[in-house]
Motif scaffolding. Sequence first.
Motif, PDB file in Angstrom:
ATOM      1  N   ASP A   1      33.618   0.701  13.573  1.00  0.00           N
ATOM      2  CA  ASP A   1      32.768   1.290  12.529  1.00  0.00           C
ATOM      3  C   ASP A   1      32.415   2.730  12.866  1.00  0.00           C
ATOM      4  O   ASP A   1      32.339   3.595  11.976  1.00  0.00           O
ATOM      5  CB  ASP A   1      31.484   0.468  12.381  1.00  0.00           C
ATOM      6  N   TRP A   2      32.192   3.001  14.150  1.00  0.00           N
ATOM      7  CA  TRP A   2      31.894   4.375  14.576  1.00  0.00           C
ATOM      8  C   TRP A   2      33.092   5.281  14.306  1.00  0.00           C
ATOM      9  O   TRP A   2      32.931   6.420  13.825  1.00  0.00           O
ATOM     10  CB  TRP A   2      31.540   4.373  16.064  1.00  0.00           C
TER      11      TRP A   2
ATOM     12  N   GLN B   1      31.720  -2.648  16.397  1.00  0.00           N
ATOM     13  CA  GLN B   1      30.826  -1.482  16.461  1.00  0.00           C
ATOM     14  C   GLN B   1      31.614  -0.197  16.721  1.00  0.00           C
ATOM     15  O   GLN B   1      31.357   0.839  16.094  1.00  0.00           O
ATOM     16  CB  GLN B   1      29.790  -1.690  17.563  1.00  0.00           C
TER      17      GLN B   1
END
Length: 495
Positions: free
Chosen positions: A122-123, A119
């Motif tokens: 991806d950010w 996560q």
Amino acid sequence: MDTVKLVAKVFRSNAGVYEEIPVLMTDQGIISSHMEYLLDHAHARSQSWMELQITSLKLLLRYISANINLFSSAQELFKAFVQQLYSGTIGTDGNDPSMLYWLPKNTTTANGIIASLVQYSDWLTNNYHIEPLNPMKQACSYEQILYWSAWNHRHNKSFLGHTWDKKKSIENSWFVRSVTAKKNSKHLGAVKYFPDKHFGNLLFNGFTNYGYEHSKNLGERFNIRDILITLLLNGGGLRMSEPFHLYLNDVTLDPLHSGRNIAYVRIYHPINGQAPNDWFDRDGKPYTVNRESYLKGKFGLIPRNKSTNRTYRAGWKVKKLDNEKSNFITVQWFPSIYGELFYVLWKLYLRQIRDVERNHPFAFISLSGSNLGKPLSISAYYQNHARAINKIGFYPSKDTGLSPHGHRHAYGQRLRNAKIDPVVRRNALHHSSLESQLVYCQPQIEEVSRILNHAEKKLGSETLSNADFDDLMSEGFKDVDPYELLSGQSWLLRS
């Protein structure tokens, strides 16, 4: 690379409010991108989620430091990192040249770490165009079959499945992550619950104050505060953290039980719950605000589920509220006698704390020492509960149900044994899904043994008689290690 976790107060504007979040500091300073990532999610994510993000990144940084210049790309490093979360880093000879000495992590823990890092990666890709740690790749036919199997399972369980975008789902099926996490085999085992036959003993012999066990003054003799919390857990089915959000104003008499003094207890959402009407504006009119505004405006505090202070923090898991306007859940006593006992003890408790100075609205407070008058911490209750268990001759353990968590399980088991309708059980336990209560429907090991023994007696002579086995085992067995030196339940000569 040495890393240290700190708690930062971040002011995002000229306003007086700030975000309190955990951050990682290295010898080169705070990892600013990760702090920014957490700030972007602070309004919607819990403190426990942030703690997992910090722990996961800390592990990855340690792994990178131990394996400098060994991988040709970040993707290769991440792939090895994932594999060694599952396998550990210690060789069969007991050596670990990387000096990490990680033991294998269980699948659930490892998958949580992997998901947290993906996560964050991806950010970073979306905001800083950095190459992702775990990019998408073309899915093979087998991977597409797995995707649709999982999709159908989720779709069939979803109440709003008919609104899902099928076209978007088809597009998603064409790609998978380069590194996939292990599948976690789920087994729905029976939960361990606190035995009802020992509950009265715990309340009135366990929760006694040292040196006053025989006092006629009930306030001196009993730890009334912890008895009240335990009644909320066992008799009201609350989760461990929920009693610590209770305000003094939240307990009244139940109007539905005329002629009986049963406590009517509401646990409000710590942020969105309706605040008491005892905070007034300049014109003397009560403010109509939620509890976050009430805590901040009247006491200069933040909700307990948003705090990083371990002695103040109390989590919140409830998704299904009984009243969506005022945002609270109602304690449903079962059996109702616990509600009567609670109300009697509640009046004694109010008398006990009336002269204690407090600068907060919370009901359960510390009654001695330097924390006198401050909100009671969950860890303090845990310690008191363990001492109470020891006093009645048992050892506190989650695996045997003799822990605070065992009380909610006892409540759920009681509902199940009384054959309460599953929908009613869901509401009493404040579950959002009917499936959440399935753990209370699993038979205990002792119950399975009892049922099988009963069935064996019913079979009678239809099977090989016990006499046949008795004859078979009568010779040559009893003389093998008769003193249990090398075998048996408490064998004496251990290697």
